[in-house]
Design an enzyme around this catalytic site. Sequence first.
Site, PDB file in Angstrom:
ATOM      1  N   ASP A  42       0.836  -1.212   0.000  1.00  0.00           N
ATOM      2  CA  ASP A  42       0.000   0.000   0.000  1.00  0.00           C
ATOM      3  C   ASP A  42       0.866   1.256   0.000  1.00  0.00           C
ATOM      4  O   ASP A  42       1.875   1.326   0.698  1.00  0.00           O
ATOM      5  CB  ASP A  42      -0.921  -0.015   1.220  1.00  0.00           C
ATOM      6  CG  ASP A  42      -1.976   1.088   1.158  1.00  0.00           C
ATOM      7  OD1 ASP A  42      -2.252   1.579   0.038  1.00  0.00           O
ATOM      8  OD2 ASP A  42      -2.503   1.448   2.219  1.00  0.00           O
ATOM      9  N   CYS A  72      -7.316  -3.852  -5.305  1.00  0.00           N
ATOM     10  CA  CYS A  72      -6.237  -3.899  -4.311  1.00  0.00           C
ATOM     11  C   CYS A  72      -6.916  -3.870  -2.950  1.00  0.00           C
ATOM     12  O   CYS A  72      -7.782  -4.706  -2.702  1.00  0.00           O
ATOM     13  CB  CYS A  72      -5.258  -2.766  -4.519  1.00  0.00           C
ATOM     14  SG  CYS A  72      -5.989  -1.120  -4.572  1.00  0.00           S
ATOM     15  N   SER A  73      -6.526  -2.912  -2.129  1.00  0.00           N
ATOM     16  CA  SER A  73      -7.215  -2.791  -0.842  1.00  0.00           C
ATOM     17  C   SER A  73      -8.400  -1.830  -0.951  1.00  0.00           C
ATOM     18  O   SER A  73      -9.539  -2.201  -0.671  1.00  0.00           O
ATOM     19  CB  SER A  73      -6.255  -2.306   0.241  1.00  0.00           C
ATOM     20  OG  SER A  73      -6.923  -2.192   1.479  1.00  0.00           O
ATOM     21  N   ASP A  74      -8.096  -0.577  -1.397  1.00  0.00           N
ATOM     22  CA  ASP A  74      -9.182   0.404  -1.565  1.00  0.00           C
ATOM     23  C   ASP A  74      -9.649   0.512  -2.997  1.00  0.00           C
ATOM     24  O   ASP A  74     -10.591   1.226  -3.303  1.00  0.00           O
ATOM     25  CB  ASP A  74      -8.763   1.776  -1.043  1.00  0.00           C
ATOM     26  CG  ASP A  74      -7.494   2.284  -1.704  1.00  0.00           C
ATOM     27  OD1 ASP A  74      -7.009   1.616  -2.677  1.00  0.00           O
ATOM     28  OD2 ASP A  74      -6.943   3.301  -1.271  1.00  0.00           O
ATOM     29  N   GLY A  75      -8.951  -0.122  -3.924  1.00  0.00           N
ATOM     30  CA  GLY A  75      -9.362  -0.116  -5.323  1.00  0.00           C
ATOM     31  C   GLY A  75      -9.036   1.162  -6.044  1.00  0.00           C
ATOM     32  O   GLY A  75      -9.662   1.454  -7.073  1.00  0.00           O
ATOM     33  N   ALA A  76      -7.972   1.927  -5.591  1.00  0.00           N
ATOM     34  CA  ALA A  76      -7.678   3.218  -6.232  1.00  0.00           C
ATOM     35  C   ALA A  76      -6.183   3.386  -6.506  1.00  0.00           C
ATOM     36  O   ALA A  76      -5.779   3.606  -7.650  1.00  0.00           O
ATOM     37  CB  ALA A  76      -8.188   4.357  -5.360  1.00  0.00           C
ATOM     38  N   GLY A  77      -5.340   3.312  -5.460  1.00  0.00           N
ATOM     39  CA  GLY A  77      -3.920   3.612  -5.666  1.00  0.00           C
ATOM     40  C   GLY A  77      -3.215   2.597  -6.544  1.00  0.00           C
ATOM     41  O   GLY A  77      -2.781   2.891  -7.662  1.00  0.00           O
ATOM     42  N   ARG A  78      -3.086   1.365  -6.090  1.00  0.00           N
ATOM     43  CA  ARG A  78      -2.389   0.330  -6.876  1.00  0.00           C
ATOM     44  C   ARG A  78      -3.221  -0.096  -8.076  1.00  0.00           C
ATOM     45  O   ARG A  78      -2.671  -0.329  -9.158  1.00  0.00           O
ATOM     46  CB  ARG A  78      -2.079  -0.873  -5.970  1.00  0.00           C
ATOM     47  CG  ARG A  78      -0.975  -0.607  -4.971  1.00  0.00           C
ATOM     48  CD  ARG A  78      -0.880  -1.687  -3.898  1.00  0.00           C
ATOM     49  NE  ARG A  78      -1.921  -1.526  -2.881  1.00  0.00           N
ATOM     50  CZ  ARG A  78      -1.996  -2.252  -1.777  1.00  0.00           C
ATOM     51  NH1 ARG A  78      -1.087  -3.202  -1.546  1.00  0.00           N
ATOM     52  NH2 ARG A  78      -2.956  -2.038  -0.902  1.00  0.00           N
ATOM     53  N   GLN A 103      -2.438   7.213  -6.343  1.00  0.00           N
ATOM     54  CA  GLN A 103      -2.506   8.064  -5.159  1.00  0.00           C
ATOM     55  C   GLN A 103      -1.216   8.822  -4.861  1.00  0.00           C
ATOM     56  O   GLN A 103      -1.275   9.857  -4.196  1.00  0.00           O
ATOM     57  CB  GLN A 103      -2.872   7.194  -3.937  1.00  0.00           C
ATOM     58  CG  GLN A 103      -4.283   6.618  -4.007  1.00  0.00           C
ATOM     59  CD  GLN A 103      -4.588   5.692  -2.854  1.00  0.00           C
ATOM     60  OE1 GLN A 103      -3.682   5.277  -2.138  1.00  0.00           O
ATOM     61  NE2 GLN A 103      -5.871   5.383  -2.675  1.00  0.00           N
TER      62      GLN A 103
END
EC number: 3.1.3.-
Length: 1001
Positions: free
Chosen positions: A899, A931-937, A976
């Site tokens: 992350d 990913c985790s939040d579905g935005a950065g990676r 991000q």
Amino acid sequence: MGPPLPLLLLLLLPPPLPRALPAPASARGRQLPGRLGCLFEDGLCGSLETCVNDGVFGRCQKVPVMDTYRYEVPPGALLHLKVTLQKLSRTGFTWQDDYTQRVIAQELANLPKAYLWHGEASGPARSLQQNADNEKWFSLEREVALAKTLRRYLPYLELLSQTPTANAHSRIDHETRPAKGEDSSPENILTYVAHTSALTYPPATRAKYPDNLLRPFSRLQPDELSPKVDGDIDKQKLIAALGAYTAQRLPGENDPEPRYLVHGSARAPRPFSATALSQRWPPPPGDAKDSPSMDDDTLLQSLLKDLQQNSEVDRLGPLKEEKADSVAGAIQSDPAEGSQESHGRGAEGQPREQTDAPETMLQDHRLSEVDDPVYKEVNRLSFQLGDLLKDYGSPLLPEGPLLEKSSREEIKKSEQPEEVLSSEEETAGVEHVRSRTYSKDLFERKPNSEPQPRRLEDQFQNRAPELWEDEESLKLAAQGPPSGGLQLEVQPSEEQQGYILTGNNPLSPEKGKQLMDQVAHILRVPSSFFADIKVLGPAVTFKVSANIQNMTTADVIKAAADNKDQLEKATGLTILQSGIRPKGKLKLLPHQEEQEDSTKFILLTFLSIACILGVLLASSLAYCLRHNSHYKLKDKLSGLGADPSADATEAYQELCRQRMAIRPQDRSEGPHTSRINSVSSQFSDGPMPSPSARSSTSSWSEEPVQSNMDISTGHMILAYMEDHLKNKNRLEKEWEALCAYQAEPNSSLVAQREENAPKNRSLAVLTYDHSRILLKSQNSHGSSDYINASPIMDHDPRNPAYIATQGPLPATVADFWQMVWESGCAVIVMLTPLSENGVRQCHHYWPDEGSNLYHVYEVNLVSEHIWCQDFLVRSFYLKNLQTNETRTVTQFHFLSWYDQGVPSSTRSLLDFRRKVNKCYRGRSCPIIVHCSDGAGRSGTYVLIDMVLNKMAKGAKEIDIAATLEHLRDQRPGMVQTKEQFEFALTAVAEEVNAILKALPQ
């Protein structure tokens, strides 16, 4: 005139190497007429044949003899005959063999002949019908020859003065001749040596020997027998011959003194060597030269007294008195002393006890011979001569290893009754020796003392192994009645060769010859003493020739070992080992075998080390090349930024030429016929075996897909990269602009509802109301259409290319699989581990084994492949229990992207992307990325994949920042961090470089 031919041939003849025990006469087949060698071996002639003297070996001819002749042998032919006899003897042939007869007959056929008027012949072996007159003639002639021999050879042995006596002459009594049946004692020493040579055996009854056998004694000059001329070796030969001659004398029943050492039958015994004689008579205490009992005067007085005290001397006839004077003069060293002692008193001698009676065939002659006083005195003096040879022979013997004996023959006594042996028994290989041993010590006995007899049986217990040591030199040939005799079992031995191992490998022949010459010098023997000298690697091998010293190979080896330092100093070689081996086992000596083994081991060791170093070097080189490929691209890009007008222009021109030369046709993709495909079809273009469940395999670097990028696209990419590398602050400015960007519209009211709030993992990333995935509420377990997932459109607003969503929560797992089923998705890209530093990033929404049921969706794990340490691939069967439909879903799980961070290298992510696209190729459904939040990676991966797909499809222009703004219009928070944006640029640059390399040249 030189020495007689038989003497020269047989003196030079070495002892035979016994191949096997002699075969019986019956086994040799029928005797051939005209056989050669009858002068030296009886039994050759048939019953109707006689032995005729041909001047060489003797020839058997039928009676009456009509054709008599002698061979005239030139020096060259004499040498050739010598070599021929040596070869036959070493091979083991005897006169009995037909091969010997043929070879000798062929050699004699080329010699000139001198025909005689009268032939000289003798009867067959053991015949008692000899001419009595001829035998008497040679009996007297034998005595004359003995007198002359003693006169010549005693000064030569340094026992007496070399000045001959004035009255040392003898005449021949033609009227007194011995009776027939006389024994076969040789007339003189040289005749004895000739008759006891290795290849020949003396006949049982004497033939009339030619006159030329006696002539050398009267024609030899004094200087020919000088010790200064002949040296120690000739002395040793003469000592051995004299000792053997005295041992050959046969006594009668009433002899005053026994005159022989070995009482044999008709065959003469093996002559004792000087070494054996020195061992037979033990030397008196003290040095021979310093002992007062061993001076010449005492010896002469004792000999002359014994001669003059004979009771029958006064009754001798005039002719016999001259014979006695002849013998006395032959042994006197001083004429004055001899005349003074010639009238002294003699010593009393008593006959020693006799264990065996004389042979019946010889009794009459011996009884008549006992009455002859001269015969008695000559034989007694011959015995005394043996004692003299005992004491005076030892100083002349070589020192060192000559007295060492290595090989022994087992001696067995025979107690068989006395009988006459047949011809078959004579050749049976076990030789019977009837012997009685007498020894008289002239130097230690007192006057009027009775001599003490010493039995041969007692002496053989300690001395026999030494006397009969060398079975290869001379072979005992006497056979007779076996009563009280000895049985010698002569065993054939394998030919042995000596070797001396040096530290020089290879050893030069010159050095080997020098080493053997030095050994001969130490042993005081000539260089010809060694035969068959060869060099095998670091060793020199040799054989010991027949010699009068009875020296064996073991003696030479011991001498070489004892004088190792002297040999090394003289030759400059390092002697490692010496020993004896059979001839067939000399190819690999111990040092050679050890050296070959060590050489092989060292060679294999070096080869192994070289192979290991080669593998390590190749691996290091490959690693360096692969490791530097990334830096080469950076250097190239840096060069483009430093001098854009040079490298960039050249690369662009090269790209233009390639695209103009080859323009690939657009590939038509077949229509997608089914959303349900097997696992095997997802990983390859064609059919391939399905991987086994939960297996692991190594990854491979996926080559970039053939691109349709044209010249304008290449120009656009190079210009964009050139601008970013030239302007260092452009990246920061772009990122600042992206952070300030606000999407329109950006309302998220549905996501913020109270019933939907628990379904959001992060409040910073909420779906836009205008861009969210709607679930079918009638199929949802909560009767809700909300899920935190956003469709990402590319070029077709009706069909999304991606679905960016958060990692499922425990409460939203059923909603996640419902979205997968309703969107027709077949590929899931997971970019996060399940937890990071104890923080849960995503719920485990698939079964570890078997199947799990999520609402009405049954998920069955089919396989799990670990492609590398960065990612793995799982395959599922997804079944809708309401409709009983089944689909195949593949999950690509990237493990090394955390992350707010970036992967360790762009290469791993690009390989991961290629693997995903290979599975997705030919499909029209969206790819679920989370990913985790579905935005950065997830946003970074979608940005890279979208830009590269546009380039591959031949987009006319490209703007990475604008593409990211397009993504943020559909889902907030895509990419991000600045590092993620920079990573996307680097990944695009490397993939462009890979595409350019993959273009056809």
